[in-house]
Write a protein that holds these residues in place. Sequence first.
Motif, PDB file in Angstrom:
ATOM      1  N   ALA A 166       4.140  51.076  -5.147  1.00 65.35           N
ATOM      2  CA  ALA A 166       3.770  50.221  -6.276  1.00 65.35           C
ATOM      3  C   ALA A 166       4.120  48.765  -5.981  1.00 65.35           C
ATOM      4  O   ALA A 166       3.325  47.855  -6.261  1.00 65.35           O
ATOM      5  CB  ALA A 166       4.459  50.700  -7.551  1.00 65.35           C
ATOM      6  N   LEU A 167       5.276  48.538  -5.394  1.00 73.79           N
ATOM      7  CA  LEU A 167       5.678  47.179  -5.035  1.00 73.79           C
ATOM      8  C   LEU A 167       4.700  46.583  -4.023  1.00 73.79           C
ATOM      9  O   LEU A 167       4.237  45.449  -4.191  1.00 73.79           O
ATOM     10  CB  LEU A 167       7.103  47.171  -4.474  1.00 73.79           C
ATOM     11  CG  LEU A 167       7.610  45.836  -3.932  1.00 73.79           C
ATOM     12  CD1 LEU A 167       7.603  44.764  -5.016  1.00 73.79           C
ATOM     13  CD2 LEU A 167       9.002  46.012  -3.333  1.00 73.79           C
ATOM     14  N   GLN A 168       4.366  47.336  -2.992  1.00 71.46           N
ATOM     15  CA  GLN A 168       3.456  46.826  -1.974  1.00 71.46           C
ATOM     16  C   GLN A 168       2.063  46.564  -2.536  1.00 71.46           C
ATOM     17  O   GLN A 168       1.438  45.558  -2.230  1.00 71.46           O
ATOM     18  CB  GLN A 168       3.383  47.789  -0.783  1.00 71.46           C
ATOM     19  CG  GLN A 168       2.589  47.267   0.381  1.00 71.46           C
ATOM     20  CD  GLN A 168       3.130  45.967   0.978  1.00 71.46           C
ATOM     21  OE1 GLN A 168       4.296  45.610   0.827  1.00 71.46           O
ATOM     22  NE2 GLN A 168       2.262  45.225   1.637  1.00 71.46           N
ATOM     23  N   MET A 169       1.576  47.489  -3.368  1.00 69.07           N
ATOM     24  CA  MET A 169       0.259  47.293  -3.973  1.00 69.07           C
ATOM     25  C   MET A 169       0.254  46.046  -4.867  1.00 69.07           C
ATOM     26  O   MET A 169      -0.714  45.280  -4.875  1.00 69.07           O
ATOM     27  CB  MET A 169      -0.157  48.526  -4.773  1.00 69.07           C
ATOM     28  CG  MET A 169      -0.504  49.730  -3.915  1.00 69.07           C
ATOM     29  SD  MET A 169      -2.006  49.516  -2.943  1.00 69.07           S
ATOM     30  CE  MET A 169      -3.250  49.663  -4.242  1.00 69.07           C
ATOM     31  N   ALA A 170       1.327  45.821  -5.613  1.00 73.84           N
ATOM     32  CA  ALA A 170       1.427  44.616  -6.449  1.00 73.84           C
ATOM     33  C   ALA A 170       1.428  43.366  -5.568  1.00 73.84           C
ATOM     34  O   ALA A 170       0.753  42.382  -5.883  1.00 73.84           O
ATOM     35  CB  ALA A 170       2.678  44.674  -7.323  1.00 73.84           C
ATOM     36  N   LYS A 171       2.152  43.412  -4.466  1.00 77.31           N
ATOM     37  CA  LYS A 171       2.173  42.276  -3.538  1.00 77.31           C
ATOM     38  C   LYS A 171       0.788  42.005  -2.963  1.00 77.31           C
ATOM     39  O   LYS A 171       0.459  40.862  -2.639  1.00 77.31           O
ATOM     40  CB  LYS A 171       3.163  42.522  -2.402  1.00 77.31           C
ATOM     41  CG  LYS A 171       4.608  42.408  -2.814  1.00 77.31           C
ATOM     42  CD  LYS A 171       5.519  42.672  -1.624  1.00 77.31           C
ATOM     43  CE  LYS A 171       6.972  42.521  -1.971  1.00 77.31           C
ATOM     44  NZ  LYS A 171       7.853  42.788  -0.798  1.00 77.31           N
ATOM     45  N   LEU A 172      -0.023  43.069  -2.831  1.00 77.61           N
ATOM     46  CA  LEU A 172      -1.378  42.934  -2.304  1.00 77.61           C
ATOM     47  C   LEU A 172      -2.380  42.519  -3.392  1.00 77.61           C
ATOM     48  O   LEU A 172      -3.563  42.374  -3.121  1.00 77.61           O
ATOM     49  CB  LEU A 172      -1.820  44.244  -1.645  1.00 77.61           C
ATOM     50  CG  LEU A 172      -1.105  44.586  -0.334  1.00 77.61           C
ATOM     51  CD1 LEU A 172      -1.355  46.036   0.058  1.00 77.61           C
ATOM     52  CD2 LEU A 172      -1.546  43.630   0.778  1.00 77.61           C
ATOM     53  N   ASN A 190      -1.686  47.731   3.705  1.00 76.49           N
ATOM     54  CA  ASN A 190      -1.857  46.356   4.147  1.00 76.49           C
ATOM     55  C   ASN A 190      -3.198  45.836   3.634  1.00 76.49           C
ATOM     56  O   ASN A 190      -3.962  46.580   3.010  1.00 76.49           O
ATOM     57  CB  ASN A 190      -1.750  46.246   5.674  1.00 76.49           C
ATOM     58  CG  ASN A 190      -2.774  47.095   6.393  1.00 76.49           C
ATOM     59  OD1 ASN A 190      -3.966  47.064   6.082  1.00 76.49           O
ATOM     60  ND2 ASN A 190      -2.321  47.874   7.374  1.00 76.49           N
ATOM     61  N   THR A 191      -3.480  44.598   3.910  1.00 75.31           N
ATOM     62  CA  THR A 191      -4.706  43.963   3.430  1.00 75.31           C
ATOM     63  C   THR A 191      -5.951  44.686   3.949  1.00 75.31           C
ATOM     64  O   THR A 191      -6.918  44.881   3.203  1.00 75.31           O
ATOM     65  CB  THR A 191      -4.740  42.483   3.864  1.00 75.31           C
ATOM     66  OG1 THR A 191      -3.550  41.851   3.402  1.00 75.31           O
ATOM     67  CG2 THR A 191      -5.937  41.764   3.280  1.00 75.31           C
ATOM     68  N   GLU A 192      -5.911  45.095   5.202  1.00 71.02           N
ATOM     69  CA  GLU A 192      -7.081  45.723   5.813  1.00 71.02           C
ATOM     70  C   GLU A 192      -7.401  47.086   5.200  1.00 71.02           C
ATOM     71  O   GLU A 192      -8.550  47.375   4.885  1.00 71.02           O
ATOM     72  CB  GLU A 192      -6.893  45.876   7.326  1.00 71.02           C
ATOM     73  CG  GLU A 192      -6.873  44.559   8.088  1.00 71.02           C
ATOM     74  CD  GLU A 192      -5.537  43.821   7.980  1.00 71.02           C
ATOM     75  OE1 GLU A 192      -4.474  44.466   7.813  1.00 71.02           O
ATOM     76  OE2 GLU A 192      -5.557  42.579   8.030  1.00 71.02           O
ATOM     77  N   ASN A 193      -6.383  47.951   5.061  1.00 71.83           N
ATOM     78  CA  ASN A 193      -6.701  49.306   4.585  1.00 71.83           C
ATOM     79  C   ASN A 193      -6.737  49.427   3.058  1.00 71.83           C
ATOM     80  O   ASN A 193      -6.933  50.515   2.526  1.00 71.83           O
ATOM     81  CB  ASN A 193      -5.792  50.371   5.220  1.00 71.83           C
ATOM     82  CG  ASN A 193      -4.346  50.253   4.827  1.00 71.83           C
ATOM     83  OD1 ASN A 193      -3.993  49.520   3.910  1.00 71.83           O
ATOM     84  ND2 ASN A 193      -3.507  50.978   5.535  1.00 71.83           N
ATOM     85  N   THR A 194      -6.590  48.308   2.365  1.00 66.61           N
ATOM     86  CA  THR A 194      -6.788  48.311   0.913  1.00 66.61           C
ATOM     87  C   THR A 194      -8.007  47.488   0.510  1.00 66.61           C
ATOM     88  O   THR A 194      -8.332  47.405  -0.671  1.00 66.61           O
ATOM     89  CB  THR A 194      -5.543  47.770   0.164  1.00 66.61           C
ATOM     90  OG1 THR A 194      -5.264  46.442   0.614  1.00 66.61           O
ATOM     91  CG2 THR A 194      -4.326  48.670   0.392  1.00 66.61           C
ATOM     92  N   ALA A 195      -8.693  46.917   1.485  1.00 63.33           N
ATOM     93  CA  ALA A 195      -9.837  46.041   1.205  1.00 63.33           C
ATOM     94  C   ALA A 195     -10.958  46.772   0.465  1.00 63.33           C
ATOM     95  O   ALA A 195     -11.679  46.157  -0.324  1.00 63.33           O
ATOM     96  CB  ALA A 195     -10.373  45.441   2.505  1.00 63.33           C
ATOM     97  N   HIS A 196     -11.082  48.077   0.672  1.00 61.61           N
ATOM     98  CA  HIS A 196     -12.147  48.848   0.019  1.00 61.61           C
ATOM     99  C   HIS A 196     -11.798  49.257  -1.414  1.00 61.61           C
ATOM    100  O   HIS A 196     -12.654  49.749  -2.141  1.00 61.61           O
ATOM    101  CB  HIS A 196     -12.455  50.111   0.836  1.00 61.61           C
ATOM    102  CG  HIS A 196     -11.358  51.129   0.800  1.00 61.61           C
ATOM    103  ND1 HIS A 196     -10.184  50.981   1.514  1.00 61.61           N
ATOM    104  CD2 HIS A 196     -11.247  52.286   0.111  1.00 61.61           C
ATOM    105  CE1 HIS A 196      -9.404  52.021   1.270  1.00 61.61           C
ATOM    106  NE2 HIS A 196     -10.024  52.818   0.421  1.00 61.61           N
ATOM    107  N   LEU A 197     -10.554  49.052  -1.831  1.00 60.07           N
ATOM    108  CA  LEU A 197     -10.127  49.467  -3.165  1.00 60.07           C
ATOM    109  C   LEU A 197     -10.620  48.482  -4.229  1.00 60.07           C
ATOM    110  O   LEU A 197     -10.690  47.277  -4.002  1.00 60.07           O
ATOM    111  CB  LEU A 197      -8.604  49.587  -3.220  1.00 60.07           C
ATOM    112  CG  LEU A 197      -7.995  50.620  -2.285  1.00 60.07           C
ATOM    113  CD1 LEU A 197      -6.467  50.596  -2.378  1.00 60.07           C
ATOM    114  CD2 LEU A 197      -8.526  52.015  -2.568  1.00 60.07           C
ATOM    115  N   ASP A 198     -10.933  49.018  -5.389  1.00 59.81           N
ATOM    116  CA  ASP A 198     -11.457  48.229  -6.503  1.00 59.81           C
ATOM    117  C   ASP A 198     -10.305  47.512  -7.218  1.00 59.81           C
ATOM    118  O   ASP A 198      -9.461  48.161  -7.845  1.00 59.81           O
ATOM    119  CB  ASP A 198     -12.195  49.164  -7.468  1.00 59.81           C
ATOM    120  CG  ASP A 198     -12.873  48.449  -8.615  1.00 59.81           C
ATOM    121  OD1 ASP A 198     -12.562  47.266  -8.871  1.00 59.81           O
ATOM    122  OD2 ASP A 198     -13.710  49.090  -9.274  1.00 59.81           O
ATOM    123  N   PRO A 199     -10.271  46.188  -7.155  1.00 61.80           N
ATOM    124  CA  PRO A 199      -9.168  45.453  -7.787  1.00 61.80           C
ATOM    125  C   PRO A 199      -9.196  45.470  -9.315  1.00 61.80           C
ATOM    126  O   PRO A 199      -8.228  45.070  -9.957  1.00 61.80           O
ATOM    127  CB  PRO A 199      -9.336  44.030  -7.252  1.00 61.80           C
ATOM    128  CG  PRO A 199     -10.766  43.923  -6.880  1.00 61.80           C
ATOM    129  CD  PRO A 199     -11.209  45.300  -6.475  1.00 61.80           C
TER     130      PRO A 199
END
Length: 130
Positions: A88-94, A59-68
């Motif tokens: 992969a689908l969810q990460m692309a959506k994020l 989700n948005t919260e637990n991926t906020a620390h990842l380098d886009p």
Amino acid sequence: MKKQIEFYENKLAYQMDPSDLWDALENEESVVALDTRKAFGFEKEHIPTAINLPHREMNTENTAHLDPSKTYVCYCDGIGCNASTKGALQMAKLGFKVKELVGGLEWWKFDGYATEGTAPTGGSIMSCAC
């Protein structure tokens, strides 16, 4: 011919095989191996340097620390599992750049690469014939 070329270009834009991932990690390219399985699977065995983010929890919260700016190469157990596709689908959506590892952890080991975890497998790093 144009449709065939587009098909294969698109396929390569969204998939990576274990040999390509190994090379990218060894050459310190801007990729991150992303294990999309549940934590107990990751703890048992995973690709070295991989991070764990189960697809059901992305989700948005637990991926906020990842380098886009990085490309996240999603993987799961193998061809009998679709957690990597869902991840992969969810990460692309994020909003992240993603690829899916062809064959997952199963083909990573089949190609001779080592794993880490509580039940790791040793690798013999064979040279890819492709």
